[in-house]
Design a protein around this motif. Structure first.
Motif, PDB file in Angstrom:
ATOM      1  N   SER A  52       4.371  11.584 -22.802  1.00  0.00           N
ATOM      2  CA  SER A  52       4.707  10.300 -22.187  1.00  0.00           C
ATOM      3  C   SER A  52       3.517   9.877 -21.329  1.00  0.00           C
ATOM      4  CB  SER A  52       5.959  10.448 -21.317  1.00  0.00           C
ATOM      5  OG  SER A  52       6.221   9.252 -20.617  1.00  0.00           O
ATOM      6  N   LEU A  53       3.000   8.692 -21.590  1.00  0.00           N
ATOM      7  CA  LEU A  53       1.871   8.200 -20.800  1.00  0.00           C
ATOM      8  C   LEU A  53       2.408   7.439 -19.597  1.00  0.00           C
ATOM      9  CD1 LEU A  53      -1.215   8.209 -20.815  1.00  0.00           C
ATOM     10  CD2 LEU A  53      -1.119   6.014 -21.999  1.00  0.00           C
ATOM     11  N   THR A  54       1.942   7.814 -18.421  1.00  0.00           N
ATOM     12  CA  THR A  54       2.367   7.159 -17.187  1.00  0.00           C
ATOM     13  C   THR A  54       1.133   6.739 -16.385  1.00  0.00           C
ATOM     14  OG1 THR A  54       2.489   9.263 -15.987  1.00  0.00           O
ATOM     15  CG2 THR A  54       4.524   8.463 -17.012  1.00  0.00           C
ATOM     16  N   VAL A  55       1.339   5.736 -15.544  1.00  0.00           N
ATOM     17  CA  VAL A  55       0.289   5.236 -14.671  1.00  0.00           C
ATOM     18  C   VAL A  55       0.886   5.134 -13.276  1.00  0.00           C
ATOM     19  CG1 VAL A  55      -1.228   3.275 -14.198  1.00  0.00           C
ATOM     20  CG2 VAL A  55      -0.793   3.953 -16.554  1.00  0.00           C
ATOM     21  N   GLN A  56       0.097   5.466 -12.273  1.00  0.00           N
ATOM     22  CA  GLN A  56       0.558   5.298 -10.898  1.00  0.00           C
ATOM     23  C   GLN A  56       0.728   3.817 -10.588  1.00  0.00           C
ATOM     24  OE1 GLN A  56      -2.245   7.127  -8.213  1.00  0.00           O
ATOM     25  NE2 GLN A  56      -0.800   8.720  -7.653  1.00  0.00           N
ATOM     26  N   ARG A  57       1.842   3.519  -9.885  1.00  0.00           N
ATOM     27  CA  ARG A  57       2.088   2.150  -9.432  1.00  0.00           C
ATOM     28  C   ARG A  57       2.500   2.209  -7.971  1.00  0.00           C
ATOM     29  NH1 ARG A  57       6.113  -0.831 -13.006  1.00  0.00           N
ATOM     30  NH2 ARG A  57       7.460   0.804 -12.212  1.00  0.00           N
ATOM     31  N   CYS A  58       1.961   1.315  -7.180  1.00  0.00           N
ATOM     32  CA  CYS A  58       2.307   1.244  -5.765  1.00  0.00           C
ATOM     33  C   CYS A  58       3.662   0.559  -5.615  1.00  0.00           C
ATOM     34  CB  CYS A  58       1.241   0.470  -4.999  1.00  0.00           C
ATOM     35  SG  CYS A  58       1.617   0.277  -3.239  1.00  0.00           S
ATOM     36  N   VAL A  59       4.571   1.185  -4.906  1.00  0.00           N
ATOM     37  CA  VAL A  59       5.895   0.615  -4.676  1.00  0.00           C
ATOM     38  C   VAL A  59       5.792  -0.608  -3.760  1.00  0.00           C
ATOM     39  CG1 VAL A  59       8.174   1.072  -3.651  1.00  0.00           C
ATOM     40  CG2 VAL A  59       7.065   2.814  -5.070  1.00  0.00           C
ATOM     41  N   GLY A  73      -5.130   1.976  -3.842  1.00  0.00           N
ATOM     42  CA  GLY A  73      -6.458   1.424  -3.600  1.00  0.00           C
ATOM     43  C   GLY A  73      -6.433  -0.005  -3.089  1.00  0.00           C
ATOM     44  N   ALA A  74      -5.301  -0.700  -3.238  1.00  0.00           N
ATOM     45  CA  ALA A  74      -5.215  -2.102  -2.813  1.00  0.00           C
ATOM     46  C   ALA A  74      -4.690  -2.238  -1.384  1.00  0.00           C
ATOM     47  CB  ALA A  74      -4.334  -2.893  -3.769  1.00  0.00           C
ATOM     48  N   CYS A  75      -3.584  -1.543  -1.075  1.00  0.00           N
ATOM     49  CA  CYS A  75      -2.951  -1.754   0.237  1.00  0.00           C
ATOM     50  C   CYS A  75      -2.890  -0.487   1.098  1.00  0.00           C
ATOM     51  CB  CYS A  75      -1.557  -2.342   0.052  1.00  0.00           C
ATOM     52  SG  CYS A  75      -0.332  -1.164  -0.577  1.00  0.00           S
ATOM     53  N   GLN A  76      -3.404   0.608   0.589  1.00  0.00           N
ATOM     54  CA  GLN A  76      -3.457   1.899   1.286  1.00  0.00           C
ATOM     55  C   GLN A  76      -2.088   2.519   1.553  1.00  0.00           C
ATOM     56  OE1 GLN A  76      -5.807  -0.704   2.382  1.00  0.00           O
ATOM     57  NE2 GLN A  76      -6.927   0.334   0.764  1.00  0.00           N
ATOM     58  N   SER A  77      -1.084   2.107   0.800  1.00  0.00           N
ATOM     59  CA  SER A  77       0.247   2.697   0.915  1.00  0.00           C
ATOM     60  C   SER A  77       0.250   4.083   0.267  1.00  0.00           C
ATOM     61  CB  SER A  77       1.278   1.811   0.210  1.00  0.00           C
ATOM     62  OG  SER A  77       2.525   2.470   0.143  1.00  0.00           O
ATOM     63  N   PHE A  78       1.061   4.958   0.811  1.00  0.00           N
ATOM     64  CA  PHE A  78       1.260   6.280   0.222  1.00  0.00           C
ATOM     65  C   PHE A  78       2.491   6.310  -0.669  1.00  0.00           C
ATOM     66  CE2 PHE A  78      -1.418   7.184   3.858  1.00  0.00           C
ATOM     67  CZ  PHE A  78      -2.298   8.134   3.356  1.00  0.00           C
ATOM     68  N   ASP A  79       3.193   5.184  -0.768  1.00  0.00           N
ATOM     69  CA  ASP A  79       4.425   5.100  -1.543  1.00  0.00           C
ATOM     70  C   ASP A  79       4.092   4.738  -2.997  1.00  0.00           C
ATOM     71  OD1 ASP A  79       7.077   5.127  -2.216  1.00  0.00           O
ATOM     72  OD2 ASP A  79       7.627   3.338  -1.048  1.00  0.00           O
ATOM     73  N   LEU A  80       3.829   5.754  -3.812  1.00  0.00           N
ATOM     74  CA  LEU A  80       3.428   5.574  -5.211  1.00  0.00           C
ATOM     75  C   LEU A  80       4.476   6.165  -6.137  1.00  0.00           C
ATOM     76  CD1 LEU A  80      -0.259   6.706  -4.694  1.00  0.00           C
ATOM     77  CD2 LEU A  80       0.544   4.354  -4.929  1.00  0.00           C
ATOM     78  N   GLU A  81       4.582   5.583  -7.338  1.00  0.00           N
ATOM     79  CA  GLU A  81       5.517   6.087  -8.340  1.00  0.00           C
ATOM     80  C   GLU A  81       4.803   6.172  -9.679  1.00  0.00           C
ATOM     81  OE1 GLU A  81       8.744   3.287  -8.574  1.00  0.00           O
ATOM     82  OE2 GLU A  81       7.470   1.685  -9.346  1.00  0.00           O
ATOM     83  N   TRP A  82       5.432   6.868 -10.639  1.00  0.00           N
ATOM     84  CA  TRP A  82       4.879   6.978 -11.986  1.00  0.00           C
ATOM     85  C   TRP A  82       5.605   5.999 -12.891  1.00  0.00           C
ATOM     86  CZ3 TRP A  82       0.446   9.162 -12.282  1.00  0.00           C
ATOM     87  CH2 TRP A  82       0.096  10.123 -11.334  1.00  0.00           C
ATOM     88  N   ALA A  83       4.854   5.073 -13.473  1.00  0.00           N
ATOM     89  CA  ALA A  83       5.427   4.057 -14.348  1.00  0.00           C
ATOM     90  C   ALA A  83       5.057   4.370 -15.796  1.00  0.00           C
ATOM     91  CB  ALA A  83       4.902   2.670 -13.972  1.00  0.00           C
TER      92      ALA A  83
END
Length: 167
Positions: A52-59, A73-83
């Motif tokens: 399954s190919l996933t990419v990190q996405r910022c919540v 890299g855009a908003c410096q949030s640590f809240d990331l998920e796998w999409a």
């Protein structure tokens, strides 16, 4: 002037025949497929093992990013998920390696492609299988193909598709 007594290792007196990375024959040595798993990429490699190919996405801001990292890299949030993504995309750029080093010395020439994924716009550095190095083209439509390098490592590589790139 000094003359070199040894042959130049980068001079190809007897060029090797064009190699084609195939889906049925191992192309690169196993030691090249070794991955370093850490906290920021563990989810990616786990999904790869399941094909399954996933990419990190910022919540927080919705931005996709690859390669995985611990912060957006855009908003410096640590809240990331796998999409999950389809793995469909187009060749954005490529190079053909003619002078391999170390474990890759005997595996030249081979291609390295940058694939831009359709859904996320993120770019993956990988290889294009079942394609002679001289036949790789920018804009070519591709889909993910799984290279099961070992019981623990599945590497996303890509294969050509027949669709034309939409502009």
């Amino acid at each position: 002037r000094h003359r070199r007594s040894e042959p130049d290792p980068f001079e190809l007196d007897d060029p090797q025949p064009e190699r084609v990375m195939t889906a049925t024959v191992p192309y690169l040595p196993l030691e090249v497929a070794q991955v370093v798993v850490d906290e920021s990429n563990e989810g990616f490699w786990q999904a790869c093992r399941e094909h399954s190919l996933t990419v990190q996405r910022c919540v927080d801001c919705g931005r996709f990013q690859h390669p995985p990292r611990p912060v957006c890299g855009a908003c410096q949030s640590f809240d990331l998920e796998w999409a999950p993504v389809s793995g469909d995309g187009a060749v954005y750029s490529y190079t053909i390696v003619h002078h391999g080093l170390g474990a890759l010395r005997d595996n030249v020439p081979f291609n390295i492609v940058v694939v831009e994924l359709d859904e996320s716009g993120t770019r993956f550095v990988s290889n294009l299988v079942d394609t002679p190095p001289t036949d790789v083209a920018i804009g070519e439509r591709v889909s993910v193909w799984w290279d099961d390098a070992s019981a623990d490592v599945s590497v996303p590589r890509f294969r050509r598709t027949t669709q034309a790139r939409s502009t």
